[in-house]
Design a protein around this motif. Structure first.
Motif, PDB file in Angstrom:
ATOM      1  N   ALA A  25      43.576  36.211  40.487  1.00 23.89           N
ATOM      2  CA  ALA A  25      42.563  34.819  40.779  1.00 23.89           C
ATOM      3  C   ALA A  25      42.884  33.872  40.307  1.00 23.89           C
ATOM      4  O   ALA A  25      42.417  32.658  40.623  1.00 23.89           O
ATOM      5  CB  ALA A  25      41.224  35.299  40.017  1.00 23.89           C
ATOM      6  N   ASP A  29      42.694  34.473  34.933  1.00 23.23           N
ATOM      7  CA  ASP A  29      42.459  35.715  35.439  1.00 23.23           C
ATOM      8  C   ASP A  29      43.539  36.511  35.925  1.00 23.23           C
ATOM      9  O   ASP A  29      43.842  36.316  37.081  1.00 23.23           O
ATOM     10  CB  ASP A  29      41.084  35.935  36.169  1.00 23.23           C
ATOM     11  CG  ASP A  29      40.761  37.151  36.213  1.00 23.23           C
ATOM     12  OD1 ASP A  29      41.175  38.371  36.074  1.00 23.23           O
ATOM     13  OD2 ASP A  29      39.486  37.452  37.148  1.00 23.23           O
ATOM     14  N   ARG A  77      44.091  42.312  41.979  1.00 27.90           N
ATOM     15  CA  ARG A  77      42.958  42.597  42.846  1.00 27.90           C
ATOM     16  C   ARG A  77      43.331  43.657  43.584  1.00 27.90           C
ATOM     17  O   ARG A  77      44.579  44.313  43.548  1.00 27.90           O
ATOM     18  CB  ARG A  77      43.017  41.325  43.820  1.00 27.90           C
ATOM     19  CG  ARG A  77      42.238  40.086  43.173  1.00 27.90           C
ATOM     20  CD  ARG A  77      42.437  38.833  44.057  1.00 27.90           C
ATOM     21  NE  ARG A  77      41.505  37.873  43.517  1.00 27.90           N
ATOM     22  CZ  ARG A  77      41.582  36.540  44.074  1.00 27.90           C
ATOM     23  NH1 ARG A  77      42.429  36.178  45.061  1.00 27.90           N
ATOM     24  NH2 ARG A  77      40.714  35.678  43.753  1.00 27.90           N
ATOM     25  N   SER A 133      38.251  46.987  48.725  1.00 31.02           N
ATOM     26  CA  SER A 133      37.202  46.520  48.184  1.00 31.02           C
ATOM     27  C   SER A 133      36.415  46.254  49.333  1.00 31.02           C
ATOM     28  O   SER A 133      36.911  45.453  50.466  1.00 31.02           O
ATOM     29  CB  SER A 133      37.171  45.763  47.058  1.00 31.02           C
ATOM     30  OG  SER A 133      36.243  45.066  46.691  1.00 31.02           O
ATOM     31  N   LYS A 135      33.853  41.917  47.829  1.00 24.51           N
ATOM     32  CA  LYS A 135      34.086  41.452  46.857  1.00 24.51           C
ATOM     33  C   LYS A 135      35.659  41.290  46.488  1.00 24.51           C
ATOM     34  O   LYS A 135      36.191  42.295  46.557  1.00 24.51           O
ATOM     35  CB  LYS A 135      33.291  42.099  45.518  1.00 24.51           C
ATOM     36  CG  LYS A 135      31.999  41.950  45.673  1.00 24.51           C
ATOM     37  CD  LYS A 135      31.338  42.795  44.515  1.00 24.51           C
ATOM     38  CE  LYS A 135      29.743  42.542  44.622  1.00 24.51           C
ATOM     39  NZ  LYS A 135      29.034  43.176  43.639  1.00 24.51           N
ATOM     40  N   PRO A 136      36.310  40.172  46.347  1.00 20.80           N
ATOM     41  CA  PRO A 136      35.731  38.825  46.043  1.00 20.80           C
ATOM     42  C   PRO A 136      35.497  38.076  47.531  1.00 20.80           C
ATOM     43  O   PRO A 136      34.884  36.943  47.327  1.00 20.80           O
ATOM     44  CB  PRO A 136      36.649  38.084  45.267  1.00 20.80           C
ATOM     45  CG  PRO A 136      37.877  38.433  45.460  1.00 20.80           C
ATOM     46  CD  PRO A 136      37.748  40.068  46.042  1.00 20.80           C
ATOM     47  N   TYR A 137      35.743  38.729  48.503  1.00 14.48           N
ATOM     48  CA  TYR A 137      35.499  37.727  49.776  1.00 14.48           C
ATOM     49  C   TYR A 137      34.807  38.671  51.083  1.00 14.48           C
ATOM     50  O   TYR A 137      34.933  39.813  51.139  1.00 14.48           O
ATOM     51  CB  TYR A 137      36.893  37.697  50.509  1.00 14.48           C
ATOM     52  CG  TYR A 137      37.867  36.943  49.540  1.00 14.48           C
ATOM     53  CD1 TYR A 137      37.750  35.694  49.414  1.00 14.48           C
ATOM     54  CD2 TYR A 137      38.807  37.664  48.947  1.00 14.48           C
ATOM     55  CE1 TYR A 137      38.690  34.959  48.473  1.00 14.48           C
ATOM     56  CE2 TYR A 137      39.875  37.048  48.132  1.00 14.48           C
ATOM     57  CZ  TYR A 137      39.855  35.643  47.789  1.00 14.48           C
ATOM     58  OH  TYR A 137      40.488  35.095  47.084  1.00 14.48           O
TER      59      TYR A 137
END
Length: 312
Positions: A196, A200, A204, A237, A240-242
């Motif tokens: 990220a 961070d 991912r 996933s 998250k995150p998209y």
């Protein structure tokens, strides 16, 4: 291969270079398709464009290597094999940081421009606040693209000459598949940094599936994509995150048999993010994307057709 230049001609693509307008996209995007369709499955790569006009570079205070950090590098190449399998693909040649077709048409930051924006411009979205509107203010870790304000007419020209023709062509192709088959699936193809950012460093997942929390496509599409990727050995996933951007949200209408899903690929799978080079994982990923396309193409029509209530 058929190139798409609706509404565009050489005169429109060569305005005053000192104003940083469009000049070197020939064509600005293209639709690649085989002679025979295998099914109503369409792939779209809106952020893989890598042509940076000299006029744009003169306006920017960043070098090309830095600007490319916002690019979905090589994504169109990763998915190119789907065309031989009978599925069309659309791809942009202009870079995302020049104009972003995965935004509303007028998400614009008034702090960027000389002149008055149209009254209908969306100047307060979260994406504008983050510097990532239709005409981006930043790339990478919030690095400012421009050292000074740019003319508002330059932004509006990019929208009229690139953004709107792109969406007209994408909508026309998606609608044709829907008419021919009674339903259609759009896979919006993207890539994401492996972390990220500097604050961070947690890795991912290798793929993120965005279906706007189940609203942009039927569950069968998301489930087949996730199951196939997991069987191929990838971490996956959902949302998250998209969760999916403008294209996923506005092209997906599962009640009408129009299904849209965003697929984000972790760049560490196929490229050296610092050197902007393909790695040994590139070829394997291309093969696995081909397998994924086949699995999505085999979803039973009954799972994809318009809802009966909508038809009535």
């Amino acid at each position: 291969m058929s190139d798409a230049r609706p509404g565009a001609n050489r005169q429109e693509l060569n305005p005053d270079p000192d104003r940083g307008q469009i000049q070197d996209f020939d064509p600005p995007f293209e639709i690649v398709e085989s002679a025979a369709l295998a099914g109503p499955l369409l792939f779209n790569s809106p952020h893989s464009g890598a042509i940076y006009p000299e006029a744009f570079l003169r306006l920017s205070q960043l070098d090309v290597a830095t600007l490319r950090r916002s690019e979905d590098s090589f994504v169109d190449e990763l998915f190119a094999g789907v065309v031989a399998q009978g599925y069309p693909m659309m791809r942009a040649h202009f870079p995302r940081c020049f104009v972003d077709v995965n935004r509303e048409p007028y998400e614009l930051d008034p702090r960027m421009f000389e002149g008055r924006l149209p009254s209908f411009a969306n100047t307060r979205s979260m994406r504008v606040a983050g510097g990532l509107g239709t005409v981006a203010r930043v790339v990478g870790d919030a690095q400012e693209i421009y050292g000074r304000r740019i003319p508002v007419d330059a932004a509006l020209a990019r929208i009229e000459s690139l953004y709107k023709p792109y969406h007209r062509a994408l909508r026309r192709l998606f609608s044709k598949l829907h008419r021919d088959f009674g339903y259609a699936i759009l896979i919006d193809c993207h890539s994401m940094p492996s972390t990220a950012g500097q604050r961070d460093e947690r890795p991912r997942p290798e793929f993120v599936i965005g279906d706007r929390y189940g609203t942009s496509c039927t569950g069968a599409v998301t489930e087949v994509i996730e199951q196939t990727l997991r069987e191929l050995g990838y971490t996956v996933s959902r949302n998250k995150p998209y969760a999916g951007g403008f294209i996923t949200e506005h092209y997906g209408n599962p009640a009408a048999g129009l299904h849209a899903v965003q697929l984000e690929i972790n760049r560490a799978l196929y490229m050296d993010e610092q050197r902007h080079k393909r790695t040994a994982g590139f070829e394997r990923l291309c093969e696995d994307i081909g397998k994924l396309a086949n699995c999505v193409g085999e979803i039973p029509p009954g799972e994809l057709q318009p809802y009966r209530a909508a038809a009535e």
